[in-house]
Motif scaffolding. Structure first.
Motif, mmCIF file in Angstrom:
data_model
loop_
_atom_site.group_PDB
_atom_site.id
_atom_site.type_symbol
_atom_site.label_atom_id
_atom_site.label_comp_id
_atom_site.label_asym_id
_atom_site.label_seq_id
_atom_site.Cartn_x
_atom_site.Cartn_y
_atom_site.Cartn_z
ATOM 1 N N ARG A 158 0.847 -1.344 0.029
ATOM 2 C CA ARG A 158 -0.014 -0.122 -0.166
ATOM 3 C C ARG A 158 0.932 1.183 -0.108
ATOM 4 O O ARG A 158 2.155 1.403 0.632
ATOM 5 C CB ARG A 158 -0.968 -0.089 1.324
ATOM 6 C CG ARG A 158 -1.873 1.159 1.630
ATOM 7 C CD ARG A 158 -2.623 0.728 2.671
ATOM 8 N NE ARG A 158 -3.364 1.927 3.053
ATOM 9 C CZ ARG A 158 -4.777 1.757 3.331
ATOM 10 N NH1 ARG A 158 -5.520 0.469 3.186
ATOM 11 N NH2 ARG A 158 -5.543 2.681 3.781
ATOM 12 N N GLU A 205 -16.566 -1.867 3.519
ATOM 13 C CA GLU A 205 -15.646 -1.236 4.687
ATOM 14 C C GLU A 205 -16.790 -0.154 5.245
ATOM 15 O O GLU A 205 -17.706 0.253 4.574
ATOM 16 C CB GLU A 205 -14.541 -0.544 3.858
ATOM 17 C CG GLU A 205 -13.830 -1.431 3.209
ATOM 18 C CD GLU A 205 -14.185 -1.506 1.534
ATOM 19 O OE1 GLU A 205 -15.483 -1.225 1.308
ATOM 20 O OE2 GLU A 205 -13.390 -1.983 0.785
ATOM 21 N N SER A 248 -10.240 12.405 1.528
ATOM 22 C CA SER A 248 -9.865 11.152 2.299
ATOM 23 C C SER A 248 -8.991 10.583 1.177
ATOM 24 O O SER A 248 -9.171 10.300 0.020
ATOM 25 C CB SER A 248 -11.102 10.382 2.249
ATOM 26 O OG SER A 248 -10.797 8.985 2.714
ATOM 27 N N LEU A 299 -16.982 10.931 3.969
ATOM 28 C CA LEU A 299 -15.666 10.780 3.087
ATOM 29 C C LEU A 299 -15.822 9.290 2.500
ATOM 30 O O LEU A 299 -15.277 9.246 1.359
ATOM 31 C CB LEU A 299 -14.469 10.696 4.171
ATOM 32 C CG LEU A 299 -14.223 12.017 4.755
ATOM 33 C CD1 LEU A 299 -12.827 11.840 5.471
ATOM 34 C CD2 LEU A 299 -13.999 13.059 3.891
ATOM 35 N N GLY A 338 -7.432 7.792 0.217
ATOM 36 C CA GLY A 338 -7.742 6.514 -0.136
ATOM 37 C C GLY A 338 -8.491 6.754 -1.469
ATOM 38 O O GLY A 338 -8.649 5.885 -2.227
ATOM 39 N N MET A 339 -9.335 7.622 -1.485
ATOM 40 C CA MET A 339 -10.249 7.908 -2.689
ATOM 41 C C MET A 339 -9.528 8.181 -3.817
ATOM 42 O O MET A 339 -10.354 8.122 -4.979
ATOM 43 C CB MET A 339 -11.197 8.978 -2.343
ATOM 44 C CG MET A 339 -12.429 8.571 -1.355
ATOM 45 S SD MET A 339 -13.392 7.345 -1.879
ATOM 46 C CE MET A 339 -14.770 7.285 -0.642
ATOM 47 N N PRO A 392 -5.784 -1.669 8.094
ATOM 48 C CA PRO A 392 -6.493 -1.567 6.882
ATOM 49 C C PRO A 392 -7.131 -2.770 6.713
ATOM 50 O O PRO A 392 -7.156 -3.692 7.141
ATOM 51 C CB PRO A 392 -5.563 -0.963 5.921
ATOM 52 C CG PRO A 392 -4.211 -1.780 6.521
ATOM 53 C CD PRO A 392 -4.515 -1.788 8.174
ATOM 54 N N SER A 393 -7.985 -2.678 5.476
ATOM 55 C CA SER A 393 -8.604 -4.055 4.902
ATOM 56 C C SER A 393 -7.510 -4.996 4.705
ATOM 57 O O SER A 393 -6.162 -4.650 4.037
ATOM 58 C CB SER A 393 -9.327 -3.725 3.729
ATOM 59 O OG SER A 393 -8.706 -3.080 2.798
ATOM 60 N N THR A 439 -4.804 14.296 11.616
ATOM 61 C CA THR A 439 -5.662 13.802 11.871
ATOM 62 C C THR A 439 -5.800 12.178 12.032
ATOM 63 O O THR A 439 -4.882 11.560 11.043
ATOM 64 C CB THR A 439 -6.960 14.183 10.947
ATOM 65 O OG1 THR A 439 -6.519 13.711 9.829
ATOM 66 C CG2 THR A 439 -7.314 15.555 11.132
ATOM 67 N N PRO A 453 -3.713 6.596 4.716
ATOM 68 C CA PRO A 453 -3.783 6.349 6.266
ATOM 69 C C PRO A 453 -4.396 5.168 6.601
ATOM 70 O O PRO A 453 -5.340 4.887 5.731
ATOM 71 C CB PRO A 453 -4.364 7.784 6.692
ATOM 72 C CG PRO A 453 -5.159 8.300 5.674
ATOM 73 C CD PRO A 453 -4.281 7.929 4.146
ATOM 74 N N LEU A 454 -4.050 4.611 7.812
ATOM 75 C CA LEU A 454 -4.631 3.685 8.350
ATOM 76 C C LEU A 454 -5.690 3.829 9.340
ATOM 77 O O LEU A 454 -5.800 5.170 10.076
ATOM 78 C CB LEU A 454 -3.715 2.803 9.077
ATOM 79 C CG LEU A 454 -2.488 2.426 8.164
ATOM 80 C CD1 LEU A 454 -1.476 1.524 9.234
ATOM 81 C CD2 LEU A 454 -2.606 1.512 7.202
ATOM 82 N N ILE A 455 -6.704 3.045 9.724
ATOM 83 C CA ILE A 455 -8.066 3.596 10.615
ATOM 84 C C ILE A 455 -7.313 2.692 11.836
ATOM 85 O O ILE A 455 -6.851 1.509 11.971
ATOM 86 C CB ILE A 455 -9.266 2.759 10.384
ATOM 87 C CG1 ILE A 455 -9.967 3.464 8.912
ATOM 88 C CG2 ILE A 455 -10.097 2.705 11.294
ATOM 89 C CD1 ILE A 455 -11.097 3.037 8.459
HETATM 90 P P1 AMP Z 1 -9.104 1.112 4.656
HETATM 91 O O1 AMP Z 1 -8.432 0.766 6.169
HETATM 92 O O2 AMP Z 1 -8.305 -0.031 3.515
HETATM 93 O O3 AMP Z 1 -10.220 0.736 4.859
HETATM 94 O O4 AMP Z 1 -8.725 2.269 4.290
HETATM 95 C C1 AMP Z 1 -8.827 3.336 5.184
HETATM 96 C C2 AMP Z 1 -9.270 4.536 4.668
HETATM 97 O O5 AMP Z 1 -9.589 5.648 5.632
HETATM 98 C C3 AMP Z 1 -8.078 5.650 3.661
HETATM 99 O O6 AMP Z 1 -7.905 4.754 2.472
HETATM 100 C C4 AMP Z 1 -8.375 6.675 3.815
HETATM 101 O O7 AMP Z 1 -9.101 7.118 2.536
HETATM 102 C C5 AMP Z 1 -9.428 6.770 5.106
HETATM 103 N N1 AMP Z 1 -8.550 7.642 6.003
HETATM 104 C C6 AMP Z 1 -7.995 7.133 7.062
HETATM 105 N N2 AMP Z 1 -7.368 8.013 7.919
HETATM 106 C C7 AMP Z 1 -7.909 9.169 7.545
HETATM 107 C C8 AMP Z 1 -7.685 10.547 7.883
HETATM 108 N N3 AMP Z 1 -6.962 10.919 8.767
HETATM 109 N N4 AMP Z 1 -8.488 11.622 7.007
HETATM 110 C C9 AMP Z 1 -8.961 11.146 6.173
HETATM 111 N N5 AMP Z 1 -9.298 9.768 5.615
HETATM 112 C C10 AMP Z 1 -8.852 8.912 6.456
#
Ligand code: AMP
Ligand code: MG
Length: 346
Positions: free
Chosen positions: A60, A181, A231, A196, A233-234, A143-144, A118, A65-67
């Motif tokens: 990746r 997701e 965001s 987002l 990832g978009m 992430p996924s 953030t 970013p990661l959640i």
């Molecule tokens: P995934 O973990 O693969 O579902 O992807 C997580 C998605 O969350 C990323 O592709 C970003 O687009 C979005 N994301 C994560 N952190 C942020 C952030 N701090 N601000 C905006 N978008 C975020």
């Protein structure tokens, strides 16, 4: 690396197995685990080197970013600056398929947030995920658990297909309940929300928390080269099947007639509604649920896309989903997988 698969059917009774997984994470390793949305590829969210391993295992880009996943909605305050809107969202939708973007605290390394100030926070409802995070005592960045460019995994065998030999451990908790997701929202300075990424927490549900809910452009529209999405990832094409995916829009009976003709003339894979399945050839046909049954379609979509991609079809067709309710999440995933290719059937 040898990849071990452990089946978890009862997280309470199998606590010792989850304790082992927590040890792997504490030691800086990676563990794939089930959530109610899709499978996550977890690492310690406070450990810079674990985050780097996640990016490497997925292939990746490091600016995506990661959640971070927490065991209890209130834990968000340890890692981010929360406010009243966060608390209202948490009360309404957590634990569950909602991710909230908040200003981050210093304990979350920049590698986790792709350099942003953030951080995206989510409290999953899946009992295996919650128990695992609670046993860790630190948030799990996840992430996924797919290789970058593949559909998100909704079963442990999808994870195995993508991650075999790349990570040490996969926890198999069965098929994911939702299959798409999480919804991602950002809290704006005026107290409003920006959607987002659409998911199972719908636009209408968010409108019950705030009277100002905006939808980020990238959710429904292809951004131009020079546009920066809110965001990160978009901006990435989430999933690129080997054969081109084309979404079909038009009256149900016209679309069915078009598909019958296509099947007679070329090798195509088709994602279809169950009502249409009996009127089509079974080869390379992947029913995703009833026309009105959006939750089943959400649950089946990524598996059907993976299966379609395993065929030798020269083209893949899928129906155009509606854009309201859960349909917006389906639409967003499908339109991106199709690189915005829609065929109008007149
Ligand atoms: P995934 O973990 O693969 O579902 O992807 C997580 C998605 O969350 C990323 O592709 C970003 O687009 C979005 N994301 C994560 N952190 C942020 C952030 N701090 N601000 C905006 N978008 C975020
Ligand atoms: Mg992903």
């Amino acid at each position: 690396m040898n990849t071990e698969l452990i089946k978890i059917t009862d997280p309470e009774a199998q606590e010792s197995k989850l304790t082992r997984a927590a040890h792997v994470l504490r030691a800086g390793g990676l563990v794939a685990f089930p959530t109610e949305t899709v499978y996550g590829l977890g690492g310690n969210a406070t450990d810079d080197s674990a985050a780097k391993k996640i990016y490497a295992a997925k292939g990746r880009p490091s600016d995506n970013p990661l959640i971070i996943h927490i065991a209890d909605p209130a834990d968000a305050a340890n890692y981010a600056y929360v406010n009243g809107t966060y608390l209202a969202l948490a009360k309404a939708f957590m634990p569950g398929p909602l991710t909230v973007v908040l200003p981050k605290k210093d304990c979350i390394p920049a590698s986790v947030t792709g350099g942003l100030d953030t951080v995206a926070v989510r409290c999953p409802s899946h009992p295996v995920a919650r128990k695992l995070i609670a046993l860790c005592g630190f948030p799990i960045a996840a992430p996924s658990a797919n290789r970058s460019g593949k559909p998100s995994p909704t079963t442990a065998s999808h994870v195995h297909e993508d991650m075999d030999g790349r990570i040490g451990l996969i926890l198999d908790g069965g098929e994911c309940e939702i299959g798409l997701e999480s919804t991602i929202v950002k809290i704006d300075a005026d107290g409003g929300l920006t959607l987002l990424r659409p998911g199972a927490v719908t636009y209408d549900a968010l409108c019950m928390i705030s009277d100002k809910v905006r939808v980020a452009d990238a959710v429904t529209r292809q951004l131009a080269e020079n546009e920066r999405p809110l965001s990160p990832g978009m901006k990435y094409r989430h999933y690129a099947p080997t054969a081109p995916l084309v979404l079909l829009s038009g009256k149900a009976e016209r679309v069915l007639a078009f598909l019958q003709n296509e099947q007679a003339t070329r090798r195509c894979a088709i994602l279809c509604y169950t009502e249409d399945a009996e009127h089509l050839e079974k080869t390379d046909l992947f029913p995703i649920g009833g026309r009105e049954d959006l939750p089943t379609q959400a649950k089946q979509l990524f598996d059907a896309l993976r299966r379609a991609d395993h065929t030798d079809a020269e083209i893949i067709y899928a129906p155009m989903p509606p854009k309201d309710g859960l349909g917006l999440a389906l639409y967003n995933r499908m339109i991106r997988a199709a690189a915005h290719t829609v065929k109008e059937i007149l």
